[in-house]
Design an enzyme around this catalytic site. Structure first.
Site, PDB file in Angstrom:
ATOM      1  N   ASN A 191     -47.461  71.438  47.727  1.00  0.00           N
ATOM      2  CA  ASN A 191     -48.543  72.374  48.035  1.00  0.00           C
ATOM      3  C   ASN A 191     -49.267  71.912  49.297  1.00  0.00           C
ATOM      4  O   ASN A 191     -50.489  71.994  49.397  1.00  0.00           O
ATOM      5  CB  ASN A 191     -49.524  72.483  46.858  1.00  0.00           C
ATOM      6  N   ASN A 192     -48.495  71.437  50.255  1.00  0.00           N
ATOM      7  CA  ASN A 192     -49.064  70.873  51.473  1.00  0.00           C
ATOM      8  C   ASN A 192     -47.997  70.889  52.556  1.00  0.00           C
ATOM      9  O   ASN A 192     -46.801  70.896  52.267  1.00  0.00           O
ATOM     10  CB  ASN A 192     -49.538  69.438  51.222  1.00  0.00           C
ATOM     11  N   HIS A 201     -43.273  73.130  55.513  1.00  0.00           N
ATOM     12  CA  HIS A 201     -44.252  73.291  54.436  1.00  0.00           C
ATOM     13  C   HIS A 201     -43.523  73.120  53.116  1.00  0.00           C
ATOM     14  O   HIS A 201     -42.571  73.839  52.808  1.00  0.00           O
ATOM     15  CB  HIS A 201     -44.926  74.658  54.491  1.00  0.00           C
ATOM     16  N   CYS A 202     -43.955  72.144  52.321  1.00  0.00           N
ATOM     17  CA  CYS A 202     -43.288  71.823  51.060  1.00  0.00           C
ATOM     18  C   CYS A 202     -44.050  72.438  49.890  1.00  0.00           C
ATOM     19  O   CYS A 202     -45.185  72.033  49.612  1.00  0.00           O
ATOM     20  CB  CYS A 202     -43.190  70.305  50.887  1.00  0.00           C
ATOM     21  N   PRO A 203     -43.486  73.423  49.179  1.00  0.00           N
ATOM     22  CA  PRO A 203     -44.187  73.998  48.032  1.00  0.00           C
ATOM     23  C   PRO A 203     -44.356  73.010  46.889  1.00  0.00           C
ATOM     24  O   PRO A 203     -45.282  73.137  46.083  1.00  0.00           O
ATOM     25  CB  PRO A 203     -43.302  75.184  47.632  1.00  0.00           C
TER      26      PRO A 203
END
Length: 379
Positions: free
Chosen positions: A186-187, A181-183
Site C-alpha cells: 500500500n505504498n 507502486h506495490c499494492p
C-alpha cells in the site's frame, strides 16, 4: 499551445452538458450524458493540441482503464496489507504450535539450535523490513524552490522533476527514483524504501523456501495419513490395500474395519501442515522469481521503470550505430554497495545481515553521471 488542464476540461464538459440539456435533444440519463460529453471533448482535444504524439493518443484512449486500475489499487491497498499480515501470521502460528514441538521431540540438539536460531532470525528480518517498507516514505521532490537540478517537468503535477523521478497515478504525486507502486505494501517503492522492499522479498522468499524444504517429509506424512483415514472409514471395503490385506483372516477378502481412534486435533494438525507447505512453496516460487528479477535490476543500476526506458533507448541508439550506456550504473559490485548502503566492511553484517534503518547514501535529488568503473566505495 498545450490543451488546458483536467479541471478546465471538466468545466467545459459541464457547460456542454447544460447546453445539451437546454436544447432538449434527448432524454438520456444524466450519467450517460456526462460520459458522452467527456469522451467527445477528449477526442476533440487531440486535434487542438500542437504537442500531440503517439503517447498522448495512447494515454487518452486508455485513460478509463488507467483510472479504474488506480482507483481499485488505491482503495484495496489496505486489504492487501492485512492479507499479507494474516497469511504470514498463520504460518508463524503453525510453526510455533505444530513444528516446534515436533522439532523438540525428534531432532538432535544441534539441529534444534539451527532451526530455532535461523527461524527466528528470518522472522525478525521479514517483520522489520515489511514494516519499514510500508511506513517509510518513498521520497518526494520538494515543492518549493530549490537549487537541485531537474531534467523535466511533470505533466500532471506541473512541477520540476529531478532525474529518475516519475509520477505515480495511485499516490497522485511524483516519487524519487520510483520503481513501482506495490499494492502489497500500500505504498510506492522509491528511493528511501527500495532497500526495505527488496530485503523483505528476499527474507520472505528464504523463509518460505526454508519451510517448504524442511517440511517436505511432514507434508508427505500428513497427506498420506489423511488419505488413508478417508479410506479407513466404516463401511468402506479395504480390498487391495497392501497394508491391511495381510491382516485379514484366511479366505476373507472384504473385511470392514472400524475407524481407528483419531481425534479432531490430529486431523487439524495434518491439515495445517499441508496448508503451510502448499502456501510456502507457492510463495517461494512466485516471490523468488520476482526477487531474482529485482536483483538483476539492482546489479544493472536500474529500476523497473528505467529498465523499459533504457531498453527502448538502447534500440533507438543501436539503429544509429551507437551503444547506450546507463548513466546511473556504477558497476555491479558498487551498485549493490550503494543500494544496500555499505560504506565499510562491517556494514555487510550490521546493515545487511541484521535489521538496519540507515538512510540511503544520497538524497535522491542529484546523481553522478557516467561514473568511472573503479571501486568508488572502499571494501
Amino acid at each position: 499551445m498545450r490543451w488546458c488542464p483536467s479541471s478546465v476540461l471538466h468545466l467545459l464538459c459541464c457547460v456542454r452538458l447544460r447546453s445539451c440539456s437546454r436544447r432538449g435533444r434527448n432524454r438520456l440519463p444524466l450519467w450517460i450524458k456526462e460520459i458522452w460529453v467527456y469522451m467527445r471533448l477528449l477526442v476533440q482535444s487531440l486535434y487542438f493540441n500542437s504537442l500531440t504524439d503517439s503517447d498522448v493518443v495512447f494515454d487518452s484512449i486508455f485513460e478509463p482503464v488507467f483510472w479504474t486500475v488506480d482507483y481499485v489499487t488505491r482503495w484495496f491497498g489496505l486489504v492487501f496489507v492485512w492479507l499479507v499480515v494474516i497469511l504470514t501470521s498463520s504460518i508463524v502460528g503453525i510453526a510455533y504450535g505444530v513444528l516446534l514441538p515436533l522439532i523438540f521431540n525428534t531432532y538432535s540438539p544441534a539441529w534444534i539450535a539451527w532451526h530455532v536460531c535461523y527461524g527466528h532470525w528470518n522472522l525478525v528480518m521479514i517483520a522489520f523490513h515489511y514494516y519499514k517498507a510500508t511506513k517509510t516514505s518513498p521520497g518526494y521532490p520538494p515543492t518549493e524552490k530549490h537549487d537541485s537540478p531537474f531534467v523535466s517537468v511533470c505533466k500532471k503535477c506541473i512541477m520540476p522533476k529531478p532525474a529518475r523521478t516519475h509520477h505515480c497515478g495511485i499516490c497522485n504525486r511524483c516519487i524519487l527514483k520510483m520503481d513501482h507502486h506495490c499494492p502489497w505494501l500500500n505504498n510506492c517503492v522509491g528511493h528511501f524504501n527500495h532497500r526495505y522492499f527488496f530485503c523483505f522479498c528476499l527474507s520472505l522468499t528464504l523463509g518460505c523456501a526454508y519451510c517448504s524444504i524442511s517440511g517436505r517429509n511432514l507434508f508427505l506424512d500428513a497427506y498420506n495419513a489423511l488419505e488413508h483415514l478417508d479410506l479407513e472409514k466404516p463401511g468402506i471395503p479395504v480390498t487391495g490395500m497392501g497394508l491391511l490385506i495381510g491382516l485379514l483372516p484366511p479366505g476373507q477378502t472384504n473385511f470392514q474395519t472400524p475407524a481407528p481412534p483419531y481425534t479432531f486435533r490430529d486431523k487439524m494438525i495434518h491439515k495445517s501442515i499441508i496448508y503451510m507447505w502448499v502456501l510456502t512453496s507457492t510463495v517461494a516460487v512466485a516471490l523468488g522469481a520476482l526477487t531474482i528479477w529485482h536483483a538483476v535490476l539492482i546489479s544493472r543500476g536500474e529500476t523497473s521503470i528505467e529498465r523499459h526506458m533504457n531498453s527502448k533507448e538502447a534500440k533507438r541508439m543501436a539503429k544509429r550505430g551507437r551503444v547506450y550506456r546507463n548513466p546511473f550504473s556504477y558497476g555491479k559490485l558498487n551498485n549493490w554497495k550503494i543500494f544496500l548502503g555499505v560504506e565499510k566492511r562491517s556494514h555487510w553484517v550490521t546493515r545487511v545481515l541484521l535489521p538496519s534503518g540507515h538512510a540511503p547514501l544520497c538524497d535522491g535529488l542529484t546523481w553522478d553521471s557516467f561514473p568511472v568503473k573503479k571501486d568508488i566505495i572502499p571494501v
